[in-house]
Enzyme design. Sequence first.
Site, PDB file in Angstrom:
ATOM      1  N   GLU A  41      -3.474   7.356  -4.216  1.00 47.38           N
ATOM      2  CA  GLU A  41      -3.405   6.083  -3.505  1.00 47.38           C
ATOM      3  C   GLU A  41      -3.140   4.960  -4.504  1.00 47.38           C
ATOM      4  O   GLU A  41      -3.867   4.829  -5.485  1.00 47.38           O
ATOM      5  CB  GLU A  41      -4.723   5.836  -2.766  1.00 47.38           C
ATOM      6  CG  GLU A  41      -4.729   4.600  -1.892  1.00 47.38           C
ATOM      7  CD  GLU A  41      -6.041   4.443  -1.145  1.00 47.38           C
ATOM      8  OE1 GLU A  41      -6.054   4.670   0.075  1.00 47.38           O
ATOM      9  OE2 GLU A  41      -7.054   4.107  -1.788  1.00 47.38           O
ATOM     10  N   TYR A  87       0.857  -1.192   0.000  1.00 46.97           N
ATOM     11  CA  TYR A  87       0.000   0.000   0.000  1.00 46.97           C
ATOM     12  C   TYR A  87       0.887   1.234   0.000  1.00 46.97           C
ATOM     13  O   TYR A  87       1.873   1.307   0.742  1.00 46.97           O
ATOM     14  CB  TYR A  87      -0.908   0.026   1.230  1.00 46.97           C
ATOM     15  CG  TYR A  87      -1.719   1.297   1.358  1.00 46.97           C
ATOM     16  CD1 TYR A  87      -2.950   1.423   0.722  1.00 46.97           C
ATOM     17  CD2 TYR A  87      -1.244   2.383   2.090  1.00 46.97           C
ATOM     18  CE1 TYR A  87      -3.695   2.585   0.823  1.00 46.97           C
ATOM     19  CE2 TYR A  87      -1.976   3.554   2.192  1.00 46.97           C
ATOM     20  CZ  TYR A  87      -3.199   3.646   1.558  1.00 46.97           C
ATOM     21  OH  TYR A  87      -3.925   4.811   1.649  1.00 46.97           O
TER      22      TYR A  87
END
Length: 387
Positions: free
Chosen positions: A197, A109
């Site tokens: 993101e 992530y």
Amino acid sequence: MNFHEYQAKALFAQYGIAVPPGKIANSPDAAVDVAKSLGGKQWMVKAQIHAGGRGKSGGVKFCRSFDEVHAAAKGMLGTRMSTYQSAGRELPVNLVLVTDATDIARELYLSVLVDRDRKAVSFIASKHGGVDIEQVARDTPQDIHTIVVDFVEGLQPYQCRQLGFALELNPKQVGQLTRIMLGLYKLFNEQDLSLVELNPLAVLEDGNLAALDGKVNSDDNAEFRHPDLAAMRDLTQEDQAEATAVQYNLNYVTMGGSIGCMVNGAGLAMATMDVIKLAGGEPANFLDVGGGATKERVTEAFKLITHSDKVKAILVNIFGGIVRCDMIAEGIIAAVKDVGLKIPVVVRLQGTNVKKGRELLANSGLAITPADDLNDAAHKAVAAAAH
């Protein structure tokens, strides 16, 4: 402003960030054509909506044949989809993205955001990426790593390397992560973004890194500098009232209560909602009409508020500074007549010529109730909404 995944990936590619090859399609046959053009033997079909968590809602399908690609696209296109990130709204699926299905060794992530607490841009990363990143943050916060970027020095390569080793990457992958992070930082600043993101940022079976999914939000206040980004806006993914508000330069956010709010000034609007809550009511919206509370703007504001049948009363809270209170009152009266409002309106005015403004409202012959102060207005609005 939010972007679709395919738009985010196009931006990533411009800044040297590896993404799987893919194209969008608006029909099942077009999706099959994309799969054929990509080649290979396995593909991903992904619904394009402005929300994460699509995989858990059937919006991401792994396909091993053209028939499966056709069936997956057919099952998504033309439907409406909600996820745990769509705030209860069902969003229309007008496009699907068909990409190569890559073999994944690990999912990471990585995100970039405006860190308001630290007054800086920050990178957040974890060696545990994928759909359950929120659970990782709750259960094992030690696996979440943060890099705060000095706004003078900018992102430094050594910071990227430190993060790479914290994510348990090998030296080659650390070098790739460094290039990705430097590219993201450049993208973030040059395009005036508020959030980027990559989830997942995948370690592929061949050892390379690639962004398999991406989320991008831009700063609306900088939209005038980026007409190319503004052209990517998909109003079908936004709340209808909020999309209409953009056209009239009104700041509007839909909420779930029964008392519509129309206020001039964002801070005053927040205070108005707080006082409604204290009086036992629930605001139906946030609406800042700005400094120029003209008849035209007030009329459009009333239309926005009353688009929902949940609204049982409206509280107007206006401070007359640049525009006198009597002129504001005249605008409110004319707007109520134009819209044909059938629900009660409580108005609190304060500022220049406030006495005359209240007299105009009281003598209008309409269902408009003047209030002495904000607390009085809130209690009157709550009482009106209850009947």
